[in-house]
Scaffold this motif. Structure first.
Motif, mmCIF file in Angstrom:
data_model
loop_
_atom_site.group_PDB
_atom_site.id
_atom_site.type_symbol
_atom_site.label_atom_id
_atom_site.label_comp_id
_atom_site.label_asym_id
_atom_site.label_seq_id
_atom_site.Cartn_x
_atom_site.Cartn_y
_atom_site.Cartn_z
ATOM 1 N N VAL A 84 38.906 35.161 47.806
ATOM 2 C CA VAL A 84 37.984 34.413 48.655
ATOM 3 C C VAL A 84 36.780 34.008 47.825
ATOM 4 C CG1 VAL A 84 38.737 35.602 50.749
ATOM 5 C CG2 VAL A 84 36.809 36.511 49.448
ATOM 6 N N GLU A 85 35.988 33.060 48.336
ATOM 7 C CA GLU A 85 34.946 32.448 47.522
ATOM 8 C C GLU A 85 33.540 32.926 47.831
ATOM 9 O OE1 GLU A 85 35.321 28.263 47.980
ATOM 10 O OE2 GLU A 85 37.443 28.237 47.485
ATOM 11 N N THR A 86 33.312 33.509 48.997
ATOM 12 C CA THR A 86 31.955 33.897 49.391
ATOM 13 C C THR A 86 31.958 35.283 50.004
ATOM 14 O OG1 THR A 86 32.044 33.083 51.678
ATOM 15 C CG2 THR A 86 31.522 31.466 49.950
ATOM 16 N N GLY A 87 30.760 35.855 50.119
ATOM 17 C CA GLY A 87 30.638 37.141 50.769
ATOM 18 C C GLY A 87 31.049 37.092 52.225
ATOM 19 N N VAL A 88 30.741 36.002 52.896
ATOM 20 C CA VAL A 88 31.115 35.839 54.301
ATOM 21 C C VAL A 88 32.637 35.847 54.442
ATOM 22 C CG1 VAL A 88 31.070 34.276 56.275
ATOM 23 C CG2 VAL A 88 29.001 34.619 54.907
ATOM 24 N N GLN A 89 33.318 35.121 53.559
ATOM 25 C CA GLN A 89 34.778 35.083 53.604
ATOM 26 C C GLN A 89 35.385 36.446 53.292
ATOM 27 O OE1 GLN A 89 36.042 31.933 51.000
ATOM 28 N NE2 GLN A 89 35.134 30.318 52.257
ATOM 29 N N ALA A 90 34.712 37.230 52.452
ATOM 30 C CA ALA A 90 35.203 38.578 52.153
ATOM 31 C C ALA A 90 35.182 39.441 53.408
ATOM 32 C CB ALA A 90 34.349 39.215 51.060
ATOM 33 N N ILE A 91 34.100 39.358 54.169
ATOM 34 C CA ILE A 91 33.988 40.126 55.416
ATOM 35 C C ILE A 91 35.082 39.710 56.386
ATOM 36 C CG2 ILE A 91 32.522 40.578 57.423
ATOM 37 C CD1 ILE A 91 30.111 40.137 55.558
ATOM 38 N N GLU A 92 35.301 38.412 56.501
ATOM 39 C CA GLU A 92 36.329 37.904 57.419
ATOM 40 C C GLU A 92 37.725 38.345 56.981
ATOM 41 O OE1 GLU A 92 35.591 33.760 57.232
ATOM 42 O OE2 GLU A 92 33.910 33.797 58.650
ATOM 43 N N ALA A 93 37.974 38.319 55.659
ATOM 44 C CA ALA A 93 39.290 38.715 55.157
ATOM 45 C C ALA A 93 39.564 40.187 55.435
ATOM 46 C CB ALA A 93 39.382 38.433 53.651
ATOM 47 N N VAL A 94 38.570 41.034 55.206
ATOM 48 C CA VAL A 94 38.729 42.471 55.438
ATOM 49 C C VAL A 94 38.956 42.762 56.917
ATOM 50 C CG1 VAL A 94 37.499 44.673 55.401
ATOM 51 C CG2 VAL A 94 37.450 43.183 53.388
ATOM 52 N N ALA A 95 38.251 42.021 57.783
ATOM 53 C CA ALA A 95 38.392 42.238 59.230
ATOM 54 C C ALA A 95 39.753 41.771 59.737
ATOM 55 C CB ALA A 95 37.280 41.511 59.978
ATOM 56 N N GLY A 96 40.350 40.803 59.064
ATOM 57 C CA GLY A 96 41.582 40.217 59.567
ATOM 58 C C GLY A 96 42.851 40.727 58.931
ATOM 59 N N SER A 97 42.763 41.661 57.981
ATOM 60 C CA SER A 97 43.965 42.158 57.316
ATOM 61 C C SER A 97 43.735 43.581 56.840
ATOM 62 C CB SER A 97 44.334 41.254 56.134
ATOM 63 O OG SER A 97 45.567 41.634 55.571
ATOM 64 N N ASP A 98 44.792 44.230 56.407
ATOM 65 C CA ASP A 98 44.731 45.622 55.978
ATOM 66 C C ASP A 98 44.867 45.684 54.466
ATOM 67 O OD1 ASP A 98 44.645 48.357 55.981
ATOM 68 O OD2 ASP A 98 46.773 48.592 56.421
ATOM 69 N N PHE A 99 43.720 45.789 53.770
ATOM 70 C CA PHE A 99 43.714 45.812 52.310
ATOM 71 C C PHE A 99 43.568 47.233 51.793
ATOM 72 C CE2 PHE A 99 42.307 41.489 53.283
ATOM 73 C CZ PHE A 99 43.119 40.749 52.432
ATOM 74 N N ASP A 100 44.007 47.445 50.550
ATOM 75 C CA ASP A 100 43.874 48.748 49.907
ATOM 76 C C ASP A 100 42.562 48.892 49.155
ATOM 77 O OD1 ASP A 100 46.493 49.893 50.534
ATOM 78 O OD2 ASP A 100 47.262 48.259 49.326
ATOM 79 N N VAL A 101 42.047 47.777 48.663
ATOM 80 C CA VAL A 101 40.814 47.831 47.877
ATOM 81 C C VAL A 101 40.191 46.444 47.837
ATOM 82 C CG1 VAL A 101 41.934 47.346 45.662
ATOM 83 C CG2 VAL A 101 39.806 48.667 45.687
ATOM 84 N N VAL A 102 38.872 46.388 47.657
ATOM 85 C CA VAL A 102 38.137 45.131 47.509
ATOM 86 C C VAL A 102 37.458 45.127 46.146
ATOM 87 C CG1 VAL A 102 36.248 43.687 48.369
ATOM 88 C CG2 VAL A 102 37.699 44.933 49.988
ATOM 89 N N LEU A 103 37.671 44.060 45.378
ATOM 90 C CA LEU A 103 36.936 43.837 44.136
ATOM 91 C C LEU A 103 35.856 42.822 44.448
ATOM 92 C CD1 LEU A 103 39.987 43.552 41.697
ATOM 93 C CD2 LEU A 103 38.699 45.590 42.356
ATOM 94 N N MET A 104 34.618 43.259 44.461
ATOM 95 C CA MET A 104 33.518 42.458 45.003
ATOM 96 C C MET A 104 32.584 41.968 43.906
ATOM 97 S SD MET A 104 32.190 41.432 47.997
ATOM 98 C CE MET A 104 32.557 42.637 49.299
ATOM 99 N N ASP A 105 32.528 40.656 43.724
ATOM 100 C CA ASP A 105 31.560 40.068 42.809
ATOM 101 C C ASP A 105 30.172 40.194 43.427
ATOM 102 O OD1 ASP A 105 30.064 38.152 41.101
ATOM 103 O OD2 ASP A 105 32.054 37.680 40.355
ATOM 104 N N ILE A 106 29.177 40.437 42.598
ATOM 105 C CA ILE A 106 27.830 40.631 43.127
ATOM 106 C C ILE A 106 27.168 39.307 43.476
ATOM 107 C CG2 ILE A 106 25.517 41.538 42.630
ATOM 108 C CD1 ILE A 106 27.672 43.632 43.097
ATOM 109 N N GLN A 107 27.311 38.307 42.623
ATOM 110 C CA GLN A 107 26.630 37.036 42.827
ATOM 111 C C GLN A 107 27.598 36.010 43.397
ATOM 112 O OE1 GLN A 107 25.031 36.395 38.846
ATOM 113 N NE2 GLN A 107 23.032 37.107 39.526
ATOM 114 N N MET A 108 27.366 35.647 44.668
ATOM 115 C CA MET A 108 28.215 34.679 45.356
ATOM 116 C C MET A 108 27.357 33.824 46.278
ATOM 117 S SD MET A 108 31.552 36.906 46.439
ATOM 118 C CE MET A 108 30.565 38.159 47.237
ATOM 119 N N PRO A 109 27.828 32.634 46.639
ATOM 120 C CA PRO A 109 27.092 31.801 47.587
ATOM 121 C C PRO A 109 27.171 32.367 49.000
ATOM 122 C CG PRO A 109 29.174 30.774 46.998
ATOM 123 C CD PRO A 109 29.020 31.963 46.101
ATOM 124 N N GLU A 110 26.255 31.919 49.847
ATOM 125 C CA GLU A 110 26.162 32.284 51.265
ATOM 126 C C GLU A 110 25.687 33.714 51.469
ATOM 127 O OE1 GLU A 110 29.442 31.300 53.791
ATOM 128 O OE2 GLU A 110 29.878 29.453 52.716
#
Length: 274
Positions: A168-194
């Motif tokens: 995903v491209e933004t922090g907002v999309q990361a939140i939406e992706a996690v809420a909508g699916s069952d993931f094992d881990v998140v690799l989170m970039d610190i600097q993102m738009p939005e």
């Protein structure tokens, strides 16, 4: 401090150059070339350290001059391409047709950044190609000018190890992706738009239910201890600084998922070119 450090190095480089202008025994000339090359490399390291100190102190000054981005990239590829070719890698650059021929900015700093990125990409890429792309970016709001997105695209696929990856491209999309699916881990970039990775992680933590904690690993260019503490304070479980070693990444995934048999990941990062 900058003057005291650079002056002796410039003396070594300058006097070595003068010595090489004389008629010398071939072996002595070879020794001096090694001295010169080593001194040039050390001066680059010193300059990088001093630049980092300026950045930390908020005193790094950028130029605003006109330069031709295509010429800059062509010269960079010509300089770094042979070294990449030694590993069997192709180095290419591509500039979108809608990017103006002449831009305003700091070409020296841009070249410095791209040189580091390409060098790291070459170091951690075993096959394929390294591509530098320049495209126009949509303005973030009505008051900000159109910027340029630079990206070094390197295909280091987690799928090769059997992982299923969602990007995903933004922090907002990361939140939406996690809420909508069952993931094992998140690799989170610190600097993102939005929304940056720290805020996105705190939102993810606030929405967790049933006592399940999803591992979140920070991906960041910042390597200071204070940056690591900020990531952990935001609710992240792990931290890895760029450039990322594939071995270190897989080890970190195993550490935070028990046995390393992760099969479903979400990578939250600016899209290629952001």
């Amino acid at each position: 401090m900058s003057h005291e450090i650079r002056t002796p190095m410039n003396g070594v480089i300058g006097m070595t150059g003068l010595a090489l202008d004389h008629r010398l025994d071939p072996q002595v000339r070879e020794y001096l070339h090694i001295v010169q090359s080593s001194a040039d490399g050390l001066l680059h390291v010193i300059n990088d350290i001093l630049d980092f100190a300026k950045i930390e102190a908020g005193r790094l000054e950028l130029l605003a001059v006109d330069f031709e981005v295509r010429d800059l990239l062509n010269s960079l590829v010509a300089l770094l391409g042979p070294e990449a070719a030694k590993k069997g890698l192709a180095l290419r650059s591509e500039v979108s047709s809608d990017v103006p021929q002449c831009l305003t900015g700091d070409p020296l700093r841009l070249r410095q950044v791209l040189t580091h990125l390409v060098g790291n990409a070459s170091k951690f890429t075993d096959r394929g190609e390294i591509r530098i792309e320049v495209t126009r970016a949509a303005p973030c709001d009505g008051s900000r000018p159109v910027g340029l997105r630079f990206a070094v695209l390197v295909k280091l696929l987690l799928e090769k190890a059997g992982h299923t990856v969602t990007v995903v491209e933004t922090g907002v999309q990361a939140i939406e992706a996690v809420a909508g699916s069952d993931f094992d881990v998140v690799l989170m970039d610190i600097q993102m738009p939005e929304m940056d990775g720290l805020d996105a992680t705190m939102r993810i933590r606030a929405g967790e239910k049933n006592g399940r904690r999803l591992p979140v690993i920070a991906l960041t260019a910042h390597a200071m201890e204070a940056d690591r503490e900020r990531c952990l304070a935001a609710g992240m479980d792990g931290y890895i600084s760029k450039p990322i070693s594939p071995d270190a990444l897989f080890t970190l995934l195993a550490d935070h998922t028990g046995d390393g048999t992760v099969r479903k990941n979400v990578i939250s990062a600016p899209r290629p070119g952001a």
